[in-house]
Design an enzyme around this catalytic site. Structure first.
Site, PDB file in Angstrom:
ATOM      1  N   ASN A 219     -37.745  37.285  26.308  1.00 55.09           N
ATOM      2  CA  ASN A 219     -37.175  35.810  26.469  1.00 55.09           C
ATOM      3  C   ASN A 219     -38.244  34.948  27.098  1.00 55.09           C
ATOM      4  O   ASN A 219     -38.608  35.256  28.579  1.00 55.09           O
ATOM      5  CB  ASN A 219     -36.055  35.913  27.397  1.00 55.09           C
ATOM      6  CG  ASN A 219     -35.436  34.534  27.929  1.00 55.09           C
ATOM      7  OD1 ASN A 219     -35.796  33.492  27.176  1.00 55.09           O
ATOM      8  ND2 ASN A 219     -34.413  34.516  28.763  1.00 55.09           N
ATOM      9  N   TRP A 220     -38.859  34.079  26.527  1.00 51.74           N
ATOM     10  CA  TRP A 220     -40.087  33.132  27.309  1.00 51.74           C
ATOM     11  C   TRP A 220     -39.463  32.028  28.196  1.00 51.74           C
ATOM     12  O   TRP A 220     -40.200  31.734  28.898  1.00 51.74           O
ATOM     13  CB  TRP A 220     -40.631  32.560  25.791  1.00 51.74           C
ATOM     14  CG  TRP A 220     -41.579  33.408  25.161  1.00 51.74           C
ATOM     15  CD1 TRP A 220     -41.669  34.868  25.265  1.00 51.74           C
ATOM     16  CD2 TRP A 220     -42.655  32.970  24.283  1.00 51.74           C
ATOM     17  NE1 TRP A 220     -42.683  35.090  24.320  1.00 51.74           N
ATOM     18  CE2 TRP A 220     -43.015  33.875  23.828  1.00 51.74           C
ATOM     19  CE3 TRP A 220     -42.926  31.699  23.676  1.00 51.74           C
ATOM     20  CZ2 TRP A 220     -44.200  34.114  22.725  1.00 51.74           C
ATOM     21  CZ3 TRP A 220     -43.860  31.554  23.067  1.00 51.74           C
ATOM     22  CH2 TRP A 220     -44.587  32.756  22.456  1.00 51.74           C
ATOM     23  N   LYS A 221     -38.087  32.158  27.919  1.00 49.83           N
ATOM     24  CA  LYS A 221     -37.471  30.957  28.776  1.00 49.83           C
ATOM     25  C   LYS A 221     -38.343  29.630  28.572  1.00 49.83           C
ATOM     26  O   LYS A 221     -38.921  29.479  27.566  1.00 49.83           O
ATOM     27  CB  LYS A 221     -37.589  31.290  30.203  1.00 49.83           C
ATOM     28  CG  LYS A 221     -36.899  32.413  30.681  1.00 49.83           C
ATOM     29  CD  LYS A 221     -36.626  33.015  31.917  1.00 49.83           C
ATOM     30  CE  LYS A 221     -35.837  34.262  31.987  1.00 49.83           C
ATOM     31  NZ  LYS A 221     -35.430  34.517  33.320  1.00 49.83           N
TER      32      LYS A 221
ATOM     33  N   HIS B 177     -26.823  33.810  28.715  1.00 52.91           N
ATOM     34  CA  HIS B 177     -28.050  34.190  29.839  1.00 52.91           C
ATOM     35  C   HIS B 177     -27.459  33.574  30.998  1.00 52.91           C
ATOM     36  O   HIS B 177     -26.792  32.507  31.219  1.00 52.91           O
ATOM     37  CB  HIS B 177     -29.433  33.664  29.280  1.00 52.91           C
ATOM     38  CG  HIS B 177     -30.422  33.914  30.208  1.00 52.91           C
ATOM     39  ND1 HIS B 177     -30.470  33.611  31.429  1.00 52.91           N
ATOM     40  CD2 HIS B 177     -31.319  35.264  29.981  1.00 52.91           C
ATOM     41  CE1 HIS B 177     -31.496  34.401  32.131  1.00 52.91           C
ATOM     42  NE2 HIS B 177     -32.061  35.103  31.151  1.00 52.91           N
TER      43      HIS B 177
ATOM     44  N   GLU C 158     -29.055  31.939  33.393  1.00 45.06           N
ATOM     45  CA  GLU C 158     -29.475  30.526  33.708  1.00 45.06           C
ATOM     46  C   GLU C 158     -28.756  29.529  32.912  1.00 45.06           C
ATOM     47  O   GLU C 158     -28.645  28.529  33.455  1.00 45.06           O
ATOM     48  CB  GLU C 158     -31.098  30.487  33.255  1.00 45.06           C
ATOM     49  CG  GLU C 158     -31.799  31.442  34.457  1.00 45.06           C
ATOM     50  CD  GLU C 158     -33.160  31.959  33.959  1.00 45.06           C
ATOM     51  OE1 GLU C 158     -33.792  31.501  32.759  1.00 45.06           O
ATOM     52  OE2 GLU C 158     -33.573  32.909  34.494  1.00 45.06           O
TER      53      GLU C 158
ATOM     54  N   GLU D 237     -27.895  42.009  32.641  1.00 48.73           N
ATOM     55  CA  GLU D 237     -28.807  41.496  33.662  1.00 48.73           C
ATOM     56  C   GLU D 237     -28.376  40.830  35.099  1.00 48.73           C
ATOM     57  O   GLU D 237     -27.637  39.853  34.974  1.00 48.73           O
ATOM     58  CB  GLU D 237     -29.457  40.188  32.774  1.00 48.73           C
ATOM     59  CG  GLU D 237     -30.131  40.371  31.426  1.00 48.73           C
ATOM     60  CD  GLU D 237     -30.915  39.348  31.302  1.00 48.73           C
ATOM     61  OE1 GLU D 237     -32.412  39.661  30.995  1.00 48.73           O
ATOM     62  OE2 GLU D 237     -30.838  38.077  31.263  1.00 48.73           O
TER      63      GLU D 237
ATOM     64  N   GLY E  45     -36.202  37.781  37.744  1.00 48.22           N
ATOM     65  CA  GLY E  45     -37.411  37.014  38.024  1.00 48.22           C
ATOM     66  C   GLY E  45     -37.781  37.095  39.648  1.00 48.22           C
ATOM     67  O   GLY E  45     -38.425  36.466  40.405  1.00 48.22           O
TER      68      GLY E  45
ATOM     69  N   SER F  95     -36.426  42.035  35.935  1.00 47.02           N
ATOM     70  CA  SER F  95     -37.602  42.479  36.520  1.00 47.02           C
ATOM     71  C   SER F  95     -38.259  43.758  35.856  1.00 47.02           C
ATOM     72  O   SER F  95     -38.812  44.440  36.609  1.00 47.02           O
ATOM     73  CB  SER F  95     -37.671  42.313  38.072  1.00 47.02           C
ATOM     74  OG  SER F  95     -37.455  41.350  38.664  1.00 47.02           O
TER      75      SER F  95
ATOM     76  N   GLY G 232     -38.423  38.990  30.635  1.00 47.04           N
ATOM     77  CA  GLY G 232     -38.355  37.572  31.013  1.00 47.04           C
ATOM     78  C   GLY G 232     -40.187  37.489  31.489  1.00 47.04           C
ATOM     79  O   GLY G 232     -40.887  37.490  30.343  1.00 47.04           O
ATOM     80  N   GLY G 233     -40.338  37.332  32.388  1.00 42.72           N
ATOM     81  CA  GLY G 233     -41.954  37.130  32.825  1.00 42.72           C
ATOM     82  C   GLY G 233     -42.837  38.040  32.146  1.00 42.72           C
ATOM     83  O   GLY G 233     -43.736  37.680  31.763  1.00 42.72           O
TER      84      GLY G 233
HETATM   85  P1  13P Z   1     -37.527  38.688  34.465  1.00 40.56           P
HETATM   86  O1  13P Z   1     -37.898  39.906  33.425  1.00 40.56           O
HETATM   87  O2  13P Z   1     -38.493  37.798  34.551  1.00 40.56           O
HETATM   88  O3  13P Z   1     -36.754  39.101  35.571  1.00 40.56           O
HETATM   89  O4  13P Z   1     -36.329  37.953  33.334  1.00 40.56           O
HETATM   90  C1  13P Z   1     -35.139  38.600  32.913  1.00 40.56           C
HETATM   91  C2  13P Z   1     -34.429  37.954  31.997  1.00 40.56           C
HETATM   92  O5  13P Z   1     -33.707  36.977  32.545  1.00 40.56           O
HETATM   93  C3  13P Z   1     -34.581  38.069  30.627  1.00 40.56           C
HETATM   94  O6  13P Z   1     -33.714  37.540  29.918  1.00 40.56           O
END
Ligand code: 13P
Length: 247
Positions: free
Chosen positions: A9-11, A93, A95, A165, A171, A210, A231-232
């Site tokens: 997930n590149w966000k 998600h 967010e 999640e 993050g 994470s 994510g990251g």
């Molecule tokens: P991180 O891997 O950066 O913690 O993000 C997780 C996430 O929200 C994937 O959708």
């Protein structure tokens, strides 16, 4: 045995110039047994398709409108995502839930909209730190699942993925321990068993929060963890590929 899935997930990250090397490296380096996908910002779907088409790497969106079409400025429909070859779309998600007001009912409608056009929704659920500390993790996750189950029915989950999640692990560099994650994954699967043992047994339940090359293998080794939503680390080809191989 369920096939594992590692989805990035590149966000809201990326640029036309910067994405190219990342997409090519993921495409050319994907050697794991698990399925692999990247969920990119809408403007980059055409680029993802151009680079990934015909490869083992699937792509998808990060959200979808609950509406099929109409006067909804700024929204993107499921059929538009399908037009660009998406296989997956994230729904719910944390967010989206916390910053953009996606309620359980909205998430349920988005899930249904995705299914209707043949996309595989990745339904994200998870508790906040306050909810975990209050001892209501199970109740929160069950409530989030129940909203979708009530709207779409258990059979819909033969064409969907669930991602657990925990909000406090997203993050933050703070990962749920494999035991903590497994406990919630088992609870999620048990919720489906009560409706359909068959659907429950086949359901991919991803862990997100994470996930890094250093902790992926142990997480993915848990009985009910069927891969990850990353994510990251999905923004660094080497890390994302190492996580993929660990699944
Ligand atoms: P991180 O891997 O950066 O913690 O993000 C997780 C996430 O929200 C994937 O959708």
């Amino acid at each position: 045995m369920r096939t594992k899935l590692v989805a990035g997930n590149w966000k809201m990250h990326g640029s036309l110039a910067g994405n190219l090397g990342l997409l090519q490296a993921v495409r050319d380096g994907a050697r794991g047994q698990a399925e692999i996908a990247v969920c990119v910002p809408y403007p980059y779907l055409a680029q993802a398709r151009a680079v990934l088409d015909g490869s083992k790497v699937a792509w998808g969106g990060q959200d979808v409108s609950e509406h099929a079409q109409g006067a909804y400025t700024g929204e993107v429909s499921g059929s538009m995502l399908a037009d660009f070859g998406c296989r997956y779309v994230l729904v719910g998600h944390s967010e989206r839930r916390s910053f953009y007001g996606d309620t359980d009912a909205v998430v349920a409608a988005k899930f249904a909209a995705a299914l209707k056009v043949g996309l595989t929704p990745v339904l994200c659920v998870g508790e906040t730190l306050a909810e975990r500390e209050a001892g209501i993790t199970g109740a929160v996750v069950t409530r989030q699942l129940d909203a979708v189950l009530a709207n779409s029915g258990v059979a819909a989950f033969s064409r969907a993925v669930v991602a657990y999640e925990p909000v406090w692990a997203i993050g933050t560099g703070r990962t749920a321990s494999p035991a903590q994650a497994q406990e919630v994954h088992a609870l999620i699967r048990a919720r489906f068993v009560s409706d359909s043992a068959e659907i429950a047994a086949g359901l991919q339940i991803l862990y997100g929060g994470s996930v890094k090359p250093g902790n992926a293998r142990e997480l993915f080794g848990q009985a009910d963890i069927d891969g990850g939503l990353i994510g990251g680390a999905s923004l660094v080809a080497e890390d994302f590929l190492a996580i993929h191989v660990a699944a």
